[in-house]
Scaffold this motif. Structure first.
Motif, PDB file in Angstrom:
ATOM      1  N   LEU A  95      57.748 -11.697  -7.175  1.00 43.38           N
ATOM      2  CA  LEU A  95      56.220 -11.999  -7.008  1.00 43.38           C
ATOM      3  C   LEU A  95      55.523 -11.187  -7.941  1.00 43.38           C
TER       4      LEU A  95
ATOM      5  N   MET B 242      55.576 -12.018   4.021  1.00 41.22           N
ATOM      6  CA  MET B 242      56.146 -11.865   2.668  1.00 41.22           C
ATOM      7  C   MET B 242      57.587 -12.204   2.669  1.00 41.22           C
ATOM      8  N   GLU B 243      58.369 -11.598   3.749  1.00 38.70           N
ATOM      9  CA  GLU B 243      59.732 -11.787   3.899  1.00 38.70           C
ATOM     10  C   GLU B 243      60.196 -13.445   4.088  1.00 38.70           C
TER      11      GLU B 243
ATOM     12  N   TYR C 238      54.392 -18.749  -7.704  1.00 42.84           N
ATOM     13  CA  TYR C 238      54.317 -18.099  -6.390  1.00 42.84           C
ATOM     14  C   TYR C 238      53.541 -17.074  -5.917  1.00 42.84           C
TER      15      TYR C 238
ATOM     16  N   ASN D 189      63.255  -6.964  -4.169  1.00 39.33           N
ATOM     17  CA  ASN D 189      63.551  -8.468  -4.564  1.00 39.33           C
ATOM     18  C   ASN D 189      61.965  -9.088  -4.608  1.00 39.33           C
ATOM     19  N   LEU D 190      61.224  -8.642  -3.637  1.00 34.44           N
ATOM     20  CA  LEU D 190      59.867  -9.103  -3.578  1.00 34.44           C
ATOM     21  C   LEU D 190      59.093  -8.635  -4.718  1.00 34.44           C
ATOM     22  N   LYS D 191      59.392  -7.394  -5.386  1.00 36.11           N
ATOM     23  CA  LYS D 191      58.493  -6.952  -6.578  1.00 36.11           C
ATOM     24  C   LYS D 191      59.019  -7.815  -7.558  1.00 36.11           C
TER      25      LYS D 191
ATOM     26  N   THR E  98      65.203  -5.435  -0.082  1.00 38.81           N
ATOM     27  CA  THR E  98      64.212  -6.672   0.295  1.00 38.81           C
ATOM     28  C   THR E  98      62.779  -6.428  -0.578  1.00 38.81           C
ATOM     29  N   LYS E  99      62.398  -5.099  -0.573  1.00 40.88           N
ATOM     30  CA  LYS E  99      61.101  -4.942  -1.182  1.00 40.88           C
ATOM     31  C   LYS E  99      61.292  -4.910  -2.685  1.00 40.88           C
TER      32      LYS E  99
ATOM     33  N   TYR F  34      58.243 -15.810   3.287  1.00 40.00           N
ATOM     34  CA  TYR F  34      57.919 -16.606   2.017  1.00 40.00           C
ATOM     35  C   TYR F  34      59.099 -16.347   1.002  1.00 40.00           C
ATOM     36  N   LEU F  35      59.547 -15.187   0.936  1.00 41.36           N
ATOM     37  CA  LEU F  35      60.731 -14.925   0.004  1.00 41.36           C
ATOM     38  C   LEU F  35      62.000 -15.702   0.364  1.00 41.36           C
TER      39      LEU F  35
END
Length: 523
Positions: free
Chosen positions: A516, A242-243, A215, A511-513, A508-509, A245-246
């Motif tokens: 990824l 980024m969102e 990813y 979840n991205l962390k 959301t942030k 891509y998530l």
């Protein structure tokens, strides 16, 4: 501790392959049927199911063919009955809701009061109830009963309370695979009752890190593409690479489908860009002209468009054609006419919504949903999930998808409704943009609280229909069906606590962390 995945990736892959063979042997081995069900559930909730689809199907078929398939085989074991029901439906097998009748009172209107103390059984019943089909009354009763009982069991500081809180926050059926796996690893490790196979946990951690490295490479390439495109400098549109891509990673998470994540992320960027052009930037006259350009799909008179809108249209046009070229090169099939047809549908519905705004028209809920389920862009993204993951494209399948079959509609409907539910009270009061909540309140005079209950009931009905559709024949092989379910799951995630896409929130942030950035530390 593992601190640099890049330095140890080769060693990781060797360990992963060795462990996968051990798990295959484990799934095939003889064990009590309830234990077999629990181990299959563990494999899937740890995010490893995609490695062992053949073995899991075989094991579940053996359970169906064995003695545990007869009525009452588990006697009064609610946990085993509910887990079996959930796993069979989750994996595409037929099982009737009637298996729960023996746990109900005589008139089948409620479950027996004696079950209120069976925490494990209630939790399994609750999770199973989200796999119901439209028209199944017993499953509806199961959800109401189990939810009420579990609400009374919240708050204790132990592993079971943690599981209950997690389930009531969102059932496992509505949770995206990779993020649920990350959460479940901690529970699996903490609860030694679950952690009966250490190799599963070790493999899950290794696999998570290996896939995370895939990813990272993908999103770094997309970031360069987005910056080179230059659209991140436009101040009127949302910069949400980024969102985006998530979203697409949650839809099709298997590492081998990077082509989908790359191309669909690009398409999603174009959807958000053009949505913002229609919503906040273009004048009514400019939007009518833009829609004609989308319909013609021709750039020979592109100078007729205002400069900024011309740039946006060319970005969409070129990105679509580049994707079409790649598919032509790889599979010898021209998908541009089909993508164009979907873009035309998008343009018409964006324009219709803009017309409502400019004319002050207040649509009914039905009128609104007829347009907005298309305008939100789910149809285009789901279409991408077929042509970027299928080994062999067909005209019949592409035309079938362009007709927007029911499973695509239900998935996009959930996306639309969850987006609308994230609308704040202040936004409702301002009335800036029409949402399903505005339409229903204007049409019926209902309160905001009653309106939200109604919209949530529509979400649940869409899930039931989609559950049923996922079991029916579908002419599109590959991950398409999973993508339909996963788009709805991503929608539940992004809009659970607010607009996690339009105004990215802490969840959301985080979840991205998790997905990824932060690898799992392994001793």
């Amino acid at each position: 501790m593992v601190n640099s995945l890049a330095m140890q990736e080769e060693g990781y892959m060797e360990r992963v392959e060795k462990m996968k063979e051990e798990v295959k042997d484990f799934i095939r081995s003889e064990m009590p049927q309830v234990e077999k069900l629990e181990q299959i559930d563990g494999v899937q909730r740890l995010g490893l199911g995609y490695h062992f689809e053949v073995e899991i199907k075989s094991a579940l078929q053996a359970i169906i063919d064995g003695a545990t398939n007869r009525e009452g085989a588990f006697d009064d074991d609610l946990h085993a009955t509910a887990l079996r029901f959930r796993l069979l439906r989750q994996n595409g097998f037929n099982v009737e809701e009637g298996v729960f009748k023996r746990f109900m009172i005589e008139d089948v209107s409620s479950f027996r009061e004696s079950l209120r103390e069976d925490v494990k059984g209630l939790l399994s019943l609750y999770e199973a109830s989200f796999y119901g089909f439209k028209g199944e009354a017993i499953i509806d009763v199961a959800r109401t009963f189990s939810c009420a009982c579990l609400e009374n069991l919240k708050g204790d500081d132990d592993v079971w309370a943690r599981k209950i809180d997690h389930a009531l926050d969102m059932p496992v059926h509505w949770r995206p695979n990779r993020l649920e796996a990350r959460w479940f690893m901690d529970v699996y490790e903490t609860d030694r009752r679950d952690c009966s196979s250490p190799v599963l946990l070790d493999l899950a951690k290794l696999d998570f890190n290996v896939v995370q490295s895939v990813y990272r490479d993908e999103v770094s390439k997309l970031a360069r593409w987005w910056v080179n495109l230059g659209l991140n400098k436009m101040d009127f549109c949302r910069d949400r690479l980024m969102e985006h891509y998530l979203w697409n990673t949650l839809m099709v998470y298997e590492p081998q489908f990077g082509a989908f994540r790359e191309m669909s992320t690009k398409i999603t960027c174009m959807i958000t860009l053009m949505d913002d052009v229609y919503d906040v930037f273009g004048s009514w006259e400019e939007l009518q002209l833009l829609t004609k350009f989308i319909e013609r799909w021709d750039v020979t008179k592109i100078d007729e468009l205002p400069s900024t809108i011309r740039t946006c249209f060319l970005a969409m046009y070129n990105t679509t054609n580049e994707i079409g070229y790649w598919i032509m090169k790889e599979q010898g099939f021209n998908i541009i006419p089909y993508l164009h047809k979907l873009w035309v549908n998008q343009g018409k519905t964006w324009l219709e919504e803009a017309k409502w705004y400019h004319e002050g028209h207040k649509p009914t809920l039905e009128e609104y949903l007829n347009a907005s389920v298309t305008s939100i862009g789910g149809h285009v993204v789901l279409f991408c999930s077929y042509f970027t993951t299928s080994n062999k494209l067909s005209k019949e399948a592409l035309e079938y998808l362009c007709s927007i079959p029911n499973i695509m509609h239900c998935s996009s409907l959930i996306l639309r409704l969850m987006n609308d539910l994230s609308t704040s009270s202040d936004e409702l009061a301002r009335g800036d943009n029409f949402k399903s909540l505005h339409c229903y309140m204007n049409e019926t005079g209902a309160s905001e609280e009653a309106t939200r209950r109604h919209i949530k009931s529509l979400v649940q009905d869409a899930w039931k229909q989609m559950n049923k559709d996922a079991h029916n024949y579908n002419p599109c092989p590959g991950p398409f069906l999973g993508a339909c379910l996963n788009l709805a799951r991503a929608s539940q995630l992004f809009y659970q606590y607010g607009d996690g896409h339009g105004i990215p929130d802490r969840e959301t942030k985080d979840n991205l962390k998790s997905l990824l950035i932060q690898p799992i530390l392994i001793k």
